[in-house]
Each structure stands twice: as structure tokens, then as C-alpha cells.
Design a protein around this motif. Sequence first.
Motif, mmCIF file in Angstrom:
data_model
loop_
_atom_site.group_PDB
_atom_site.id
_atom_site.type_symbol
_atom_site.label_atom_id
_atom_site.label_comp_id
_atom_site.label_asym_id
_atom_site.label_seq_id
_atom_site.Cartn_x
_atom_site.Cartn_y
_atom_site.Cartn_z
ATOM 1 N N LEU A 231 40.924 15.300 10.264
ATOM 2 C CA LEU A 231 40.446 16.225 9.235
ATOM 3 C C LEU A 231 41.384 16.240 8.027
ATOM 4 C CD1 LEU A 231 39.320 19.137 11.568
ATOM 5 C CD2 LEU A 231 37.798 17.795 10.102
ATOM 6 N N SER A 232 42.683 16.103 8.274
ATOM 7 C CA SER A 232 43.658 16.117 7.186
ATOM 8 C C SER A 232 43.542 14.888 6.290
ATOM 9 C CB SER A 232 45.087 16.204 7.747
ATOM 10 O OG SER A 232 45.288 17.422 8.435
ATOM 11 N N ASP A 233 42.976 13.822 6.835
ATOM 12 C CA ASP A 233 42.815 12.585 6.065
ATOM 13 C C ASP A 233 41.588 12.604 5.160
ATOM 14 O OD1 ASP A 233 45.085 11.437 7.132
ATOM 15 O OD2 ASP A 233 44.011 10.401 8.744
ATOM 16 N N VAL A 234 40.784 13.680 5.259
ATOM 17 C CA VAL A 234 39.521 13.754 4.519
ATOM 18 C C VAL A 234 39.570 14.918 3.539
ATOM 19 C CG1 VAL A 234 37.015 14.035 4.729
ATOM 20 C CG2 VAL A 234 38.283 12.816 6.511
ATOM 21 N N ASN A 235 38.975 14.741 2.372
ATOM 22 C CA ASN A 235 38.883 15.814 1.389
ATOM 23 C C ASN A 235 37.542 16.535 1.488
ATOM 24 O OD1 ASN A 235 41.413 15.255 0.186
ATOM 25 N ND2 ASN A 235 40.494 13.594 -0.987
ATOM 26 N N THR A 236 37.545 17.800 1.092
ATOM 27 C CA THR A 236 36.296 18.543 0.986
ATOM 28 C C THR A 236 35.668 18.172 -0.350
ATOM 29 O OG1 THR A 236 37.256 20.356 2.261
ATOM 30 C CG2 THR A 236 35.230 20.832 1.048
ATOM 31 N N VAL A 237 34.689 17.279 -0.294
ATOM 32 C CA VAL A 237 34.104 16.742 -1.524
ATOM 33 C C VAL A 237 32.627 17.074 -1.661
ATOM 34 C CG1 VAL A 237 35.745 14.835 -1.681
ATOM 35 C CG2 VAL A 237 33.617 14.528 -0.390
ATOM 36 N N TYR A 238 32.020 17.554 -0.566
ATOM 37 C CA TYR A 238 30.577 17.770 -0.599
ATOM 38 C C TYR A 238 30.215 18.935 0.321
ATOM 39 C CZ TYR A 238 25.755 16.259 -1.427
ATOM 40 O OH TYR A 238 24.454 16.183 -1.831
ATOM 41 N N GLY A 239 30.628 20.130 -0.071
ATOM 42 C CA GLY A 239 30.386 21.297 0.762
ATOM 43 C C GLY A 239 30.080 22.501 -0.101
ATOM 44 N N ILE B 247 13.056 19.931 6.792
ATOM 45 C CA ILE B 247 13.164 19.895 5.331
ATOM 46 C C ILE B 247 11.769 19.849 4.706
ATOM 47 C CG2 ILE B 247 13.959 18.546 3.356
ATOM 48 C CD1 ILE B 247 16.254 19.822 4.841
ATOM 49 N N ARG B 248 10.902 19.014 5.262
ATOM 50 C CA ARG B 248 9.543 18.890 4.730
ATOM 51 C C ARG B 248 8.799 20.221 4.817
ATOM 52 N NH1 ARG B 248 6.384 14.188 7.449
ATOM 53 N NH2 ARG B 248 6.626 15.573 9.223
ATOM 54 N N SER C 69 20.140 18.530 -1.257
ATOM 55 C CA SER C 69 20.585 17.149 -1.437
ATOM 56 C C SER C 69 21.367 16.726 -0.211
ATOM 57 C CB SER C 69 21.446 17.004 -2.689
ATOM 58 O OG SER C 69 22.616 17.786 -2.589
ATOM 59 N N PHE C 70 21.245 15.451 0.134
ATOM 60 C CA PHE C 70 21.940 14.918 1.310
ATOM 61 C C PHE C 70 22.698 13.665 0.904
ATOM 62 C CE2 PHE C 70 22.772 12.779 5.206
ATOM 63 C CZ PHE C 70 22.837 13.770 6.179
ATOM 64 N N ASN C 71 23.953 13.597 1.334
ATOM 65 C CA ASN C 71 24.787 12.419 1.061
ATOM 66 C C ASN C 71 25.512 11.981 2.324
ATOM 67 O OD1 ASN C 71 24.264 11.933 -1.631
ATOM 68 N ND2 ASN C 71 25.995 13.104 -2.380
ATOM 69 N N PHE C 72 25.523 10.684 2.548
ATOM 70 C CA PHE C 72 26.389 10.131 3.582
ATOM 71 C C PHE C 72 27.766 9.873 2.983
ATOM 72 C CE2 PHE C 72 22.436 9.171 5.839
ATOM 73 C CZ PHE C 72 22.794 9.555 7.124
ATOM 74 N N LEU C 73 28.796 10.299 3.692
ATOM 75 C CA LEU C 73 30.167 10.202 3.201
ATOM 76 C C LEU C 73 30.981 9.108 3.887
ATOM 77 C CD1 LEU C 73 30.982 14.026 3.052
ATOM 78 C CD2 LEU C 73 29.956 12.582 1.283
ATOM 79 N N ALA D 206 27.754 7.165 11.365
ATOM 80 C CA ALA D 206 27.653 7.654 10.002
ATOM 81 C C ALA D 206 27.829 9.162 9.977
ATOM 82 C CB ALA D 206 26.305 7.269 9.372
ATOM 83 N N ALA D 207 28.425 9.655 8.916
ATOM 84 C CA ALA D 207 28.647 11.086 8.736
ATOM 85 C C ALA D 207 28.023 11.510 7.407
ATOM 86 C CB ALA D 207 30.135 11.418 8.747
ATOM 87 N N GLY D 208 27.094 12.458 7.464
ATOM 88 C CA GLY D 208 26.395 12.904 6.266
ATOM 89 C C GLY D 208 26.264 14.406 6.203
ATOM 90 N N VAL D 209 25.993 14.906 5.002
ATOM 91 C CA VAL D 209 26.016 16.351 4.763
ATOM 92 C C VAL D 209 24.825 16.781 3.895
ATOM 93 C CG1 VAL D 209 27.339 18.246 3.741
ATOM 94 C CG2 VAL D 209 28.534 16.365 4.875
ATOM 95 N N LEU D 210 24.192 17.877 4.306
ATOM 96 C CA LEU D 210 23.130 18.506 3.517
ATOM 97 C C LEU D 210 23.693 19.723 2.776
ATOM 98 C CD1 LEU D 210 19.972 18.783 2.921
ATOM 99 C CD2 LEU D 210 20.036 20.555 4.712
ATOM 100 N N LEU D 211 23.429 19.786 1.477
ATOM 101 C CA LEU D 211 23.748 20.961 0.686
ATOM 102 C C LEU D 211 22.452 21.662 0.316
ATOM 103 C CD1 LEU D 211 26.498 19.780 -1.851
ATOM 104 C CD2 LEU D 211 26.781 20.677 0.473
ATOM 105 N N MET D 212 22.481 22.987 0.274
ATOM 106 C CA MET D 212 21.342 23.785 -0.153
ATOM 107 C C MET D 212 21.828 24.904 -1.061
ATOM 108 S SD MET D 212 19.202 24.064 3.434
ATOM 109 C CE MET D 212 18.029 25.222 2.746
ATOM 110 N N SER D 213 21.077 25.172 -2.114
ATOM 111 C CA SER D 213 21.444 26.260 -3.008
ATOM 112 C C SER D 213 20.203 26.924 -3.595
ATOM 113 C CB SER D 213 22.329 25.728 -4.144
ATOM 114 O OG SER D 213 21.643 24.748 -4.896
#
Length: 296
Positions: free
Chosen positions: A28-36, A252-253, A266-270, A289-296
Motif C-alpha cells: 500500500l505504501s508503494d501506491v499513491n491515492t490517485v483515483y478515489g 451500473i446499467r 467513471s471506471f479506470n484500471f490502475l 488487474a486492479a480497477g476503481v469506480l468513482l461516483m459523484s
Amino acid sequence: MATRRAKHAGSWYSYNARELNEQLQGWLSDVNTVYGPARAIIAPHAGYVYCGSCGAYAYKQVDPARVKRVFILGPSHHVNLNGCDLTGCSYYSTPFYDLEVDKAVNDELWRTGHFDRMTKSTDENEHSIELHLPYIAKVMESKRDQFTIVPVLVGTLSPEKERIYGEIFSKYLLNPENLFVISSDFCHWGKRFRYHYRDSKYHHIYQSIEALDRKGMDHIERLDAAGFSSYIEKYSNTICGRYPIGVFLSTIRELKKLNGLTPKMSFNFLKYSQSNQCMTTDDTSVSYAAGVLLMS
């Protein structure tokens, strides 16, 4: 008050809490919070030596201050199901601390009539949910005892059943206090998995595997349920979590059908990785693969 044992601790990941904490903290320390902050993540469920560092890219985007409940959708590897099963346990054990199952939501899902119950042996033998529990316990440690989990074992589903479960889960995904964890590895390639798809335009097999995986990942990033289903039908890619992913995309649909309530998504694979770079047909690999969904 039955507790599900951490049956795969000591083989798929360390049973020693101190050692496991150092390992997860390092990744976890090797990764940045870039998409949360993440509303949902897709992350792998293999042994941590193979995919633990990949999973960190998704879990790093989780904000524990926002999460009250974690849904975990994992594929069934050992039992043939044509629907989804809920746990009969009250707690899930991890080397860190026990995670409490959300009884109210479990009962609410049960009352829909679309879920069965796992036996305890089925529950404990399945690794696709368990491999996420230490990561959940780690990233949520500041909120220990202030959140619950909802484990869901996902079977082989028809498109209509994916739609039904998507409709059921849509209201939960809409709630910003809920986090969805979609458990899936990607291509399983080689004799062991009876899968040898290769695109000859790529010089190396591992390059063809990655290109194949990324075709599917592109559909997921576009949140395209129909496109992902067609992709699986065309290539038969051995993505073990294709049905949990299908339920997620169907959710989602269904959300998009809610007039006036549809959030921006939006969804991005990191991160993408492979357990081994296949050079010959005698080689074997599993992709992650590791991916993240954002919702706002």
C-alpha cells in the motif's frame, strides 16, 4: 453466531498478523491515492505472492471514513451455482480481527427470493471472497468494529439473472456509504486451464494475453455490460470473475435507468500484471488487474 474460519491463511497468504501487516503495508505504501474515493473496486484473489501488490492499487483508493458496509462479490470455484448465495455465518475471521456480517442487509437480500445460503463448508472452501478479507481489514483498521460486510458467492448466471441481480444491488451501490469489491482474476492461460488463445500479430504469447485482457478491460472501463458479455462470448477468455463483473456492470446499467438520480460514474484500471510471461505453449500464467469506480 457461527464464524467462518480463515481457511486459506498460511497457504495463500500469511497467518501471522505481524508479517501480514508488514506485507500489506509495504504494498500500500508503494501506491499513491490517485483515483478515489472508490465506490467499487475490481481486484484479484490469487495467492498474495502473485497478486498482492496488484491489489494494493485498488485498495489504496478506499477511504475508510466513508465506508460503513463492504459488499464482496466473488465467483464460485468449487460448487455449481446458477444464482447467488449468501453466507450463514455472523463473522468472518482474518489474522487481524473478525469482520461482522451485516445481518440486516443479508436478511433483506434473502427476502428478495433470489438468493440461497452457502453451507459452511462451501463458504470456507471458497477463496475468492477470503483473499479480500485481510486487505479489507487492513484498509479499514481505523474504523474497526464500525463497518460490516456482505459476502455474496456468484454462480454461473444467464444475462437475465445478471440483470435481476443488477436491479437488486443498484440501490446499494447508489448509497455512498457502501463499497463494492468485485473479486476476479483475468486470463488463465496454458494447458492447466485448457486455454491457448493467441493473436499471431504479437511476437510473444504474453503480449497476446495482455492485449486480449485489455479488450475486456476496455469494455469494463466504458461500463458496457452488453459489450463485455459479447467479448466473453467471442473470445471465451477465462476471466474467473466474469459473472461478478457481469453483475457489477448490470448494476451500473440499472442505475443509469433511474430518472433524475443517475450519478456521474467513471471506471479506470490502475494496474495490470501477470504471474508469468508465457513464451511457449508449455508455459502457464494468470493475469491480474486492479480497477476503481468513482461516483459523484
